[in-house]
Write an enzyme that holds these catalytic residues in place. Structure first.
Site, PDB file in Angstrom:
ATOM      1  N   VAL A  62       0.823  -1.213   0.000  1.00 20.53           N
ATOM      2  CA  VAL A  62       0.000   0.000   0.000  1.00 20.53           C
ATOM      3  C   VAL A  62       0.856   1.262   0.000  1.00 20.53           C
ATOM      4  O   VAL A  62       0.650   2.170  -0.810  1.00 20.53           O
ATOM      5  CB  VAL A  62      -0.948  -0.017   1.228  1.00 20.53           C
ATOM      6  CG1 VAL A  62      -1.604   1.340   1.434  1.00 20.53           C
ATOM      7  CG2 VAL A  62      -2.006  -1.086   1.040  1.00 20.53           C
TER       8      VAL A  62
ATOM      9  N   LYS B 230     -13.882   0.521   5.606  1.00 22.78           N
ATOM     10  CA  LYS B 230     -12.869  -0.417   5.100  1.00 22.78           C
ATOM     11  C   LYS B 230     -13.194  -1.851   5.520  1.00 22.78           C
ATOM     12  O   LYS B 230     -13.169  -2.786   4.719  1.00 22.78           O
ATOM     13  CB  LYS B 230     -11.487   0.008   5.618  1.00 22.78           C
ATOM     14  CG  LYS B 230     -10.373  -0.928   5.241  1.00 22.78           C
ATOM     15  CD  LYS B 230     -10.172  -1.011   3.746  1.00 22.78           C
ATOM     16  CE  LYS B 230      -9.369  -2.240   3.378  1.00 22.78           C
ATOM     17  NZ  LYS B 230      -9.254  -2.444   1.959  1.00 22.78           N
TER      18      LYS B 230
ATOM     19  N   PHE C 244     -16.786 -10.874  -8.018  1.00 23.07           N
ATOM     20  CA  PHE C 244     -16.615 -11.630  -6.769  1.00 23.07           C
ATOM     21  C   PHE C 244     -17.633 -12.761  -6.641  1.00 23.07           C
ATOM     22  O   PHE C 244     -18.043 -13.132  -5.558  1.00 23.07           O
ATOM     23  CB  PHE C 244     -16.641 -10.692  -5.542  1.00 23.07           C
ATOM     24  CG  PHE C 244     -15.315  -9.999  -5.371  1.00 23.07           C
ATOM     25  CD1 PHE C 244     -14.931  -9.001  -6.251  1.00 23.07           C
ATOM     26  CD2 PHE C 244     -14.445 -10.368  -4.371  1.00 23.07           C
ATOM     27  CE1 PHE C 244     -13.694  -8.390  -6.140  1.00 23.07           C
ATOM     28  CE2 PHE C 244     -13.206  -9.763  -4.245  1.00 23.07           C
ATOM     29  CZ  PHE C 244     -12.836  -8.774  -5.140  1.00 23.07           C
TER      30      PHE C 244
ATOM     31  N   GLY D   1     -14.398 -21.128  -6.216  1.00 24.23           N
ATOM     32  CA  GLY D   1     -13.034 -21.644  -6.274  1.00 24.23           C
ATOM     33  C   GLY D   1     -12.563 -22.157  -4.932  1.00 24.23           C
ATOM     34  O   GLY D   1     -13.366 -22.597  -4.102  1.00 24.23           O
TER      35      GLY D   1
ATOM     36  N   CYS E 154      -5.476  -9.317   3.283  1.00 19.96           N
ATOM     37  CA  CYS E 154      -6.558  -8.485   3.827  1.00 19.96           C
ATOM     38  C   CYS E 154      -7.792  -9.253   4.276  1.00 19.96           C
ATOM     39  O   CYS E 154      -8.175  -9.164   5.446  1.00 19.96           O
ATOM     40  CB  CYS E 154      -6.950  -7.438   2.799  1.00 19.96           C
ATOM     41  SG  CYS E 154      -5.653  -6.231   2.559  1.00 19.96           S
TER      42      CYS E 154
ATOM     43  N   ASN F  74     -14.412  -5.058   2.961  1.00 16.79           N
ATOM     44  CA  ASN F  74     -13.720  -6.345   2.834  1.00 16.79           C
ATOM     45  C   ASN F  74     -14.589  -7.508   3.303  1.00 16.79           C
ATOM     46  O   ASN F  74     -14.563  -8.585   2.713  1.00 16.79           O
ATOM     47  CB  ASN F  74     -12.396  -6.316   3.601  1.00 16.79           C
ATOM     48  CG  ASN F  74     -11.288  -5.746   2.732  1.00 16.79           C
ATOM     49  OD1 ASN F  74     -11.528  -5.391   1.576  1.00 16.79           O
ATOM     50  ND2 ASN F  74     -10.092  -5.639   3.276  1.00 16.79           N
TER      51      ASN F  74
ATOM     52  N   GLU G 211      -4.186  -6.105  -4.755  1.00 19.53           N
ATOM     53  CA  GLU G 211      -2.869  -6.511  -5.242  1.00 19.53           C
ATOM     54  C   GLU G 211      -3.028  -7.135  -6.620  1.00 19.53           C
ATOM     55  O   GLU G 211      -4.016  -7.786  -6.914  1.00 19.53           O
ATOM     56  CB  GLU G 211      -2.231  -7.502  -4.263  1.00 19.53           C
ATOM     57  CG  GLU G 211      -1.735  -6.799  -3.031  1.00 19.53           C
ATOM     58  CD  GLU G 211      -1.140  -7.736  -2.008  1.00 19.53           C
ATOM     59  OE1 GLU G 211      -0.615  -8.797  -2.391  1.00 19.53           O
ATOM     60  OE2 GLU G 211      -1.198  -7.404  -0.813  1.00 19.53           O
TER      61      GLU G 211
ATOM     62  N   LYS H 106      14.854  -3.331   1.805  1.00 19.92           N
ATOM     63  CA  LYS H 106      13.810  -2.782   0.931  1.00 19.92           C
ATOM     64  C   LYS H 106      14.229  -1.401   0.427  1.00 19.92           C
ATOM     65  O   LYS H 106      14.124  -1.102  -0.765  1.00 19.92           O
ATOM     66  CB  LYS H 106      12.512  -2.677   1.747  1.00 19.92           C
ATOM     67  CG  LYS H 106      11.262  -2.764   0.950  1.00 19.92           C
ATOM     68  CD  LYS H 106      10.030  -2.849   1.834  1.00 19.92           C
ATOM     69  CE  LYS H 106       9.482  -4.250   1.902  1.00 19.92           C
ATOM     70  NZ  LYS H 106       8.166  -4.337   2.545  1.00 19.92           N
TER      71      LYS H 106
HETATM   72  N1  LIG Z   1      -2.005  -5.248   0.668  1.00 14.95           N
HETATM   73  C1  LIG Z   1      -3.220  -4.854   0.324  1.00 14.95           C
HETATM   74  O1  LIG Z   1      -3.777  -5.292  -0.682  1.00 14.95           O
HETATM   75  C2  LIG Z   1      -3.954  -3.849   1.145  1.00 14.95           C
HETATM   76  C3  LIG Z   1      -5.062  -3.179   0.594  1.00 14.95           C
HETATM   77  C4  LIG Z   1      -5.734  -2.243   1.369  1.00 14.95           C
HETATM   78  C5  LIG Z   1      -5.313  -1.987   2.670  1.00 14.95           C
HETATM   79  N2  LIG Z   1      -4.243  -2.661   3.182  1.00 14.95           N
HETATM   80  C6  LIG Z   1      -3.818  -2.336   4.534  1.00 14.95           C
HETATM   81  O2  LIG Z   1      -2.689  -1.476   4.442  1.00 14.95           O
HETATM   82  C7  LIG Z   1      -1.773  -1.748   5.499  1.00 14.95           C
HETATM   83  C8  LIG Z   1      -0.402  -2.089   4.921  1.00 14.95           C
HETATM   84  O3  LIG Z   1      -0.535  -3.290   4.193  1.00 14.95           O
HETATM   85  P1  LIG Z   1       0.618  -3.795   3.201  1.00 14.95           P
HETATM   86  O4  LIG Z   1       0.082  -5.003   2.526  1.00 14.95           O
HETATM   87  O5  LIG Z   1       1.115  -2.654   2.400  1.00 14.95           O
HETATM   88  O6  LIG Z   1       1.718  -4.217   4.274  1.00 14.95           O
HETATM   89  P2  LIG Z   1       3.235  -4.670   4.016  1.00 14.95           P
HETATM   90  O7  LIG Z   1       3.522  -5.675   5.042  1.00 14.95           O
HETATM   91  O8  LIG Z   1       3.417  -5.005   2.570  1.00 14.95           O
HETATM   92  O9  LIG Z   1       4.063  -3.355   4.290  1.00 14.95           O
HETATM   93  C9  LIG Z   1       4.203  -2.754   5.533  1.00 14.95           C
HETATM   94  C10 LIG Z   1       5.568  -2.073   5.555  1.00 14.95           C
HETATM   95  O10 LIG Z   1       5.652  -1.254   6.713  1.00 14.95           O
HETATM   96  C11 LIG Z   1       7.001  -1.266   7.165  1.00 14.95           C
HETATM   97  N3  LIG Z   1       7.014  -0.771   8.532  1.00 14.95           N
HETATM   98  C12 LIG Z   1       6.465  -1.307   9.642  1.00 14.95           C
HETATM   99  N4  LIG Z   1       6.675  -0.506  10.702  1.00 14.95           N
HETATM  100  C13 LIG Z   1       7.372   0.562  10.256  1.00 14.95           C
HETATM  101  C14 LIG Z   1       7.877   1.729  10.865  1.00 14.95           C
HETATM  102  N5  LIG Z   1       7.703   1.971  12.160  1.00 14.95           N
HETATM  103  N6  LIG Z   1       8.546   2.616  10.109  1.00 14.95           N
HETATM  104  C15 LIG Z   1       8.732   2.383   8.779  1.00 14.95           C
HETATM  105  N7  LIG Z   1       8.274   1.304   8.163  1.00 14.95           N
HETATM  106  C16 LIG Z   1       7.592   0.405   8.870  1.00 14.95           C
HETATM  107  C17 LIG Z   1       7.402  -2.728   6.990  1.00 14.95           C
HETATM  108  O11 LIG Z   1       8.810  -2.862   6.957  1.00 14.95           O
HETATM  109  C18 LIG Z   1       6.740  -3.052   5.646  1.00 14.95           C
HETATM  110  O12 LIG Z   1       7.621  -2.805   4.567  1.00 14.95           O
HETATM  111  C19 LIG Z   1      -2.406  -2.856   6.325  1.00 14.95           C
HETATM  112  O13 LIG Z   1      -3.127  -2.289   7.380  1.00 14.95           O
HETATM  113  C20 LIG Z   1      -3.346  -3.514   5.350  1.00 14.95           C
HETATM  114  O14 LIG Z   1      -4.428  -4.134   5.980  1.00 14.95           O
HETATM  115  C21 LIG Z   1      -3.544  -3.557   2.452  1.00 14.95           C
END
Ligand SMILES: NC(=O)c1ccc[n+]([C@@H]2O[C@H](COP(=O)([O-])OP(=O)(O)OC[C@H]3O[C@@H](n4cnc5c(N)ncnc54)[C@H](O)[C@@H]3O)[C@@H](O)[C@H]2O)c1
Length: 459
Positions: free
Chosen positions: A16, A232, A277, A281, A288, A236, A165, A40
């Protein structure tokens, strides 16, 4: 620099945070993405994306003049006007969302804010209801510890993310809506300014991410922070429920000889239901739906308000994995010692994300029953090797070597390239040509004509 350009920091450069930061820099804002993972950040500084998302590296390079990366948030937030938190919120053992990283990020951000300035702190992570208040409190406390009580103005806002994603940049640039939860006009103004290029679609699309035809401007839903946080979870949970619903119907279809893909088409044409949706499957997975449905359940428990539909969706989803194993067991008269080839590891096509993937669940269930597992995925094999070294599985470089001498194939992730496979060649090389099409990707008639014993989901 355009007068509308905002100086901002995104804390957390995962799926995100990185997508948001890269797209907003492309749209003209000045963005620093901060992530505590040094590997990263090193990769990002070399112009490489740590995640597989269509268009990511291209847009990163187009946005490069306005895009920076840093390891330590406190060192870069001081000059920003807006700081966005996009760190992970994984599941606690209780099912509740773990806010630990959000709070840690809030503390680190507050440690870097400068006296005499005002900031908008935006929570983009999916967070338990009331987190906006909690974040404001953590920031206030940290500022007080620094002796900056009342000397820094921080307005906390909510801005949940709805990207999927596999199509993350596409969803970010061309969303169906943007939701902001604010309790003051200043936060609403700066967030409107942040998203103006998207709301008005004033930008030239990146070459690999053209504007969809017939795309209409997305509405900005402006509400209070608590409702934004709930939107949100509700979104979901509803999508998970839709998939679980069609999977439940699929089970009944198998018993009566109906074809669930026909049923889904028949009901999906009703605009009150809609066609998306409704693909039966192996069930949902990813980072999420599983954690957000568990969090809603935990929220219901905490508040004494049962979440019966959400609970049923979770149960149907788990059952879906088990049903697939049972059907393989029936077709092969036992799976112990059988060679089973699994096509697809990621939780959906277009991503290398393996979190809560149906494929991995299935693999674990089959390993428990002592099957021999071969796997293939177009992009996620490296991730699987690194993240799941415990899995006793054989990685194959292509689907044809995977099928060689196997007792069954399982299509677990509907990567488009699998649709183009030569089914005749696959079946001819197998010991027993059984195909469990866990995503209803193939035409059953064609698969049977190619020599397979075809098992779909709900047909
Ligand atoms: N992945 C999705 O499809 C999606 C979609 C909508 C919402 N979300 C929500 O968004 C949020 C993030 O999800 P994501 O999939 O991107 O997570 P992710 O695990 O891919 O990324 C999180 C990142 O945050 C970094 N991080 C953690 N603590 C930190 C800090 N204190 N300082 C700097 N960096 C830090 C981690 O190193 C990691 O790279 C979650 O709450 C998730 O539920 C995700």
């Amino acid at each position: 620099m355009s007068p509308d350009s905002i100086h901002m920091v995104v804390v957390g450069a995962g799926y995100v945070g990185l997508t948001t930061g890269v797209c907003l820099a492309y749209l003209g804002h000045h963005v620093t993405c901060a992530d505590k993972d040094p590997e990263k950040i090193a990769l990002l500084k070399r112009g490489k994306s740590p995640i597989h998302e269509q268009g990511m590296e291209e847009v990163m390079s187009l946005a490069a003049p306005r895009l920076a990366f840093a390891e330590r948030a406190p060192e870069v937030v001081g000059d920003a006007d807006l700081v966005l938190i996009a760190v992970g919120t994984p599941c606690k053992p209780s099912g509740q969302a773990d806010n630990r990283y959000v709070e840690e990020a809030a503390r680190e951000i507050a440690a870097g804010l400068q006296p005499g300035r005002s900031y908008t702190l935006v929570v983009k992570s999916t967070v338990p209801i009331g987190t906006n208040r909690r974040v404001a409190h953590v920031v206030e406390q940290t500022l007080a510890d620094r002796g900056l009580n009342g000397k820094v103005k921080v307005r906390v806002a909510s801005n949940p993310e709805f990207l999927s994603e596999g199509t993350a940049l596409q969803n970010m640039l061309y969303p169906d809506r943007i939701v902001i939860g604010v309790d003051n006009p200043e936060s609403a103004d700066i967030l409107r300014q942040l998203y103006r290029p998207i709301l008005e679609q004033t930008f030239d699309p990146p070459p690999s991410l053209p504007r969809p035809t017939a795309y209409s401007l997305p509405p900005l839903v402006t509400t209070d922070p608590i409702s934004a946080e709930m939107i949100k979870y509700a979104a979901n949970a509803f999508l998970s429920m839709k998939i679980s619903f069609i999977n439940e119907i699929a089970g009944l279809c198998e018993k009566v000889g109906a074809d669930v893909t026909e049923v889904a088409r028949g009901i999906g044409l009703d605009p009150r239901i809609g066609p998306r949706f409704l693909q039966a499957g192996l069930g949902w997975g990813g980072s999420c739906f599983p954690k957000d449905t568990k969090a809603l359940h935990a929220m219901g428990e905490e508040l004494g308000e049962p979440t019966l539909l959400v609970d049923a969706s979770i149960a149907v989803n788990q059952h879906q994995r088990q049903r697939a194993v049972d059907r393989l067991q029936d077709a092969l008269k036992g799976v112990r010692g059988r060679v089973i080839g699994v096509l697809g590891l990621s939780f959906k096509p277009g991503t290398d994300d393996l979190r809560e993937s149906a494929s991995l669940d299935l693999i674990r269930l089959l390993l428990e029953r002592e099957a021999h597992l071969r796997v293939h995925d177009p992009v996620a094999m490296e991730q699987a090797r690194t993240l799941h070294p415990d899995l006793d599985i054989e990685y194959c470089s292509d689907p044809y070597s995977l099928a060689q001498g196997a007792d069954a194939l399982v299509l677990a992730t509907e990567w488009p390239e699998y649709r183009r496979l030569d089914l005749g060649r696959l079946s001819a090389s197998m010991r027993t040509p059984v195909l469990l099409d866990g995503r209803n990707l193939f035409d059953p008639t064609a698969a049977r004509a190619a020599g397979f014993t075809y098992i779909g989901v709900g047909r």
